[in-house]
Design a protein around this motif. Sequence first.
Motif, PDB file in Angstrom:
ATOM      1  N   HIS A  94      27.560 -16.240  -6.868  1.00  0.00           N
ATOM      2  CA  HIS A  94      27.631 -16.252  -8.068  1.00  0.00           C
ATOM      3  C   HIS A  94      29.054 -15.387  -8.313  1.00  0.00           C
ATOM      4  O   HIS A  94      29.869 -15.484  -9.502  1.00  0.00           O
ATOM      5  CB  HIS A  94      26.747 -15.209  -8.631  1.00  0.00           C
ATOM      6  CG  HIS A  94      25.414 -15.737  -9.029  1.00  0.00           C
ATOM      7  ND1 HIS A  94      25.518 -17.208  -9.679  1.00  0.00           N
ATOM      8  CD2 HIS A  94      24.404 -15.574  -8.607  1.00  0.00           C
ATOM      9  CE1 HIS A  94      23.935 -17.503  -9.428  1.00  0.00           C
ATOM     10  NE2 HIS A  94      23.369 -16.416  -9.073  1.00  0.00           N
ATOM     11  N   GLU A  95      29.653 -14.567  -7.002  1.00  0.00           N
ATOM     12  CA  GLU A  95      30.739 -13.765  -7.124  1.00  0.00           C
ATOM     13  C   GLU A  95      31.886 -14.535  -6.516  1.00  0.00           C
ATOM     14  O   GLU A  95      33.144 -14.851  -7.099  1.00  0.00           O
ATOM     15  CB  GLU A  95      30.773 -12.477  -6.537  1.00  0.00           C
ATOM     16  CG  GLU A  95      29.520 -11.679  -7.392  1.00  0.00           C
ATOM     17  CD  GLU A  95      29.740 -11.264  -8.527  1.00  0.00           C
ATOM     18  OE1 GLU A  95      30.762 -11.065  -9.166  1.00  0.00           O
ATOM     19  OE2 GLU A  95      28.587 -11.302  -9.420  1.00  0.00           O
ATOM     20  N   VAL A  96      31.567 -15.056  -5.493  1.00  0.00           N
ATOM     21  CA  VAL A  96      32.631 -15.937  -4.701  1.00  0.00           C
ATOM     22  C   VAL A  96      32.073 -17.313  -4.574  1.00  0.00           C
ATOM     23  O   VAL A  96      31.543 -17.596  -3.581  1.00  0.00           O
ATOM     24  CB  VAL A  96      33.051 -15.158  -3.124  1.00  0.00           C
ATOM     25  CG1 VAL A  96      33.680 -14.092  -3.259  1.00  0.00           C
ATOM     26  CG2 VAL A  96      31.616 -15.057  -2.475  1.00  0.00           C
ATOM     27  N   ARG A  97      32.664 -18.235  -5.654  1.00  0.00           N
ATOM     28  CA  ARG A  97      31.993 -19.479  -5.751  1.00  0.00           C
ATOM     29  C   ARG A  97      32.589 -20.498  -4.881  1.00  0.00           C
ATOM     30  O   ARG A  97      33.914 -20.458  -4.544  1.00  0.00           O
ATOM     31  CB  ARG A  97      32.043 -19.974  -7.123  1.00  0.00           C
ATOM     32  CG  ARG A  97      31.334 -19.017  -8.021  1.00  0.00           C
ATOM     33  CD  ARG A  97      31.542 -19.361  -9.609  1.00  0.00           C
ATOM     34  NE  ARG A  97      30.844 -18.669 -10.434  1.00  0.00           N
ATOM     35  CZ  ARG A  97      29.488 -19.022 -10.714  1.00  0.00           C
ATOM     36  NH1 ARG A  97      28.970 -20.159 -10.171  1.00  0.00           N
ATOM     37  NH2 ARG A  97      28.853 -18.154 -11.494  1.00  0.00           N
ATOM     38  N   ALA A 109      31.726 -14.001   3.325  1.00  0.00           N
ATOM     39  CA  ALA A 109      30.275 -14.064   2.975  1.00  0.00           C
ATOM     40  C   ALA A 109      29.332 -14.949   4.084  1.00  0.00           C
ATOM     41  O   ALA A 109      28.452 -14.422   4.429  1.00  0.00           O
ATOM     42  CB  ALA A 109      30.135 -14.866   1.537  1.00  0.00           C
ATOM     43  N   VAL A 130      25.474 -13.403  -3.696  1.00  0.00           N
ATOM     44  CA  VAL A 130      27.037 -13.194  -3.737  1.00  0.00           C
ATOM     45  C   VAL A 130      27.819 -14.547  -4.083  1.00  0.00           C
ATOM     46  O   VAL A 130      28.979 -14.430  -4.507  1.00  0.00           O
ATOM     47  CB  VAL A 130      27.460 -12.878  -2.297  1.00  0.00           C
ATOM     48  CG1 VAL A 130      27.508 -13.860  -1.149  1.00  0.00           C
ATOM     49  CG2 VAL A 130      28.880 -12.100  -2.082  1.00  0.00           C
ATOM     50  N   GLY A 178      35.020 -10.473  -0.034  1.00  0.00           N
ATOM     51  CA  GLY A 178      36.249 -10.766  -0.668  1.00  0.00           C
ATOM     52  C   GLY A 178      36.237 -12.390  -0.838  1.00  0.00           C
ATOM     53  O   GLY A 178      37.238 -12.947  -1.494  1.00  0.00           O
ATOM     54  N   SER A 179      35.443 -13.283   0.092  1.00  0.00           N
ATOM     55  CA  SER A 179      35.765 -14.707   0.039  1.00  0.00           C
ATOM     56  C   SER A 179      34.430 -15.429   0.655  1.00  0.00           C
ATOM     57  O   SER A 179      33.654 -14.643   1.258  1.00  0.00           O
ATOM     58  CB  SER A 179      36.981 -14.707   1.230  1.00  0.00           C
ATOM     59  OG  SER A 179      36.564 -14.385   2.430  1.00  0.00           O
ATOM     60  N   LEU A 220      30.495  -6.169  -0.994  1.00  0.00           N
ATOM     61  CA  LEU A 220      30.755  -7.476  -1.201  1.00  0.00           C
ATOM     62  C   LEU A 220      31.829  -8.162  -0.501  1.00  0.00           C
ATOM     63  O   LEU A 220      33.053  -7.628  -0.528  1.00  0.00           O
ATOM     64  CB  LEU A 220      30.628  -7.878  -2.769  1.00  0.00           C
ATOM     65  CG  LEU A 220      29.585  -7.346  -3.618  1.00  0.00           C
ATOM     66  CD1 LEU A 220      29.729  -7.752  -5.202  1.00  0.00           C
ATOM     67  CD2 LEU A 220      28.464  -8.467  -3.133  1.00  0.00           C
TER      68      LEU A 220
END
Length: 212
Positions: A167-170, A11, A165, A6-7, A4
Amino acid sequence: MKPLPGSLREAWAGHISAEDYERHMAAVGQAEANASLLEELFRDHAPPAGGRILFAGAGAGQCFDYFAPAVIAAYRATFTDINPAYLDRLAERLSGCDISIAVDDIEDSRLKGPFDLAIAILVLEHVDWRRAVASLARRAGRVFAVIQRNPAVLPPRPLPGTLGVLHEVRMALLDPAELTAAFAREGFRLTRTGGRDVLDGKTMLALDFSRG
């Protein structure tokens, strides 16, 4: 399995596929709404014919599924994005159009201005927007930005495939007043606004800034 990012930057640079993003945007009506805002811009508030136009963070150009590419034939248009795969897809969409395409960073552009108009649609939320505003202001005499406004309570909606993704890095939504103030510090004034409502109570909010 691909790790995934990190930013948000990571993404969009290489994790989120154009296919997943476009499937989501079409499903919620955002691509068509943004195309409608562009159509209004070029119909009622167009830059001078023959002017230089920058589509910054243009992605894969999905709006041109709903907005005739022939409209930009009257201008010298440049399309940029941080993701070269998106630009490949954009080039296919706009094949036959006389345009320039370049991998470029909206936060720290290497393009030479000046541009008569810079267009940034749903990109400022996904970057360091203050740096992006300063970079755009150095290169263009006018900036047309579209940002996303959400209701107080946003209905849950699954995101397809690689788009999950987010949902993880909003992303962080922008306050129009803060954005207007940032452009004012660069010598720009807000000349008009527009909007289109889409699914889930969201609004695509257009802000048109001009120097002076």
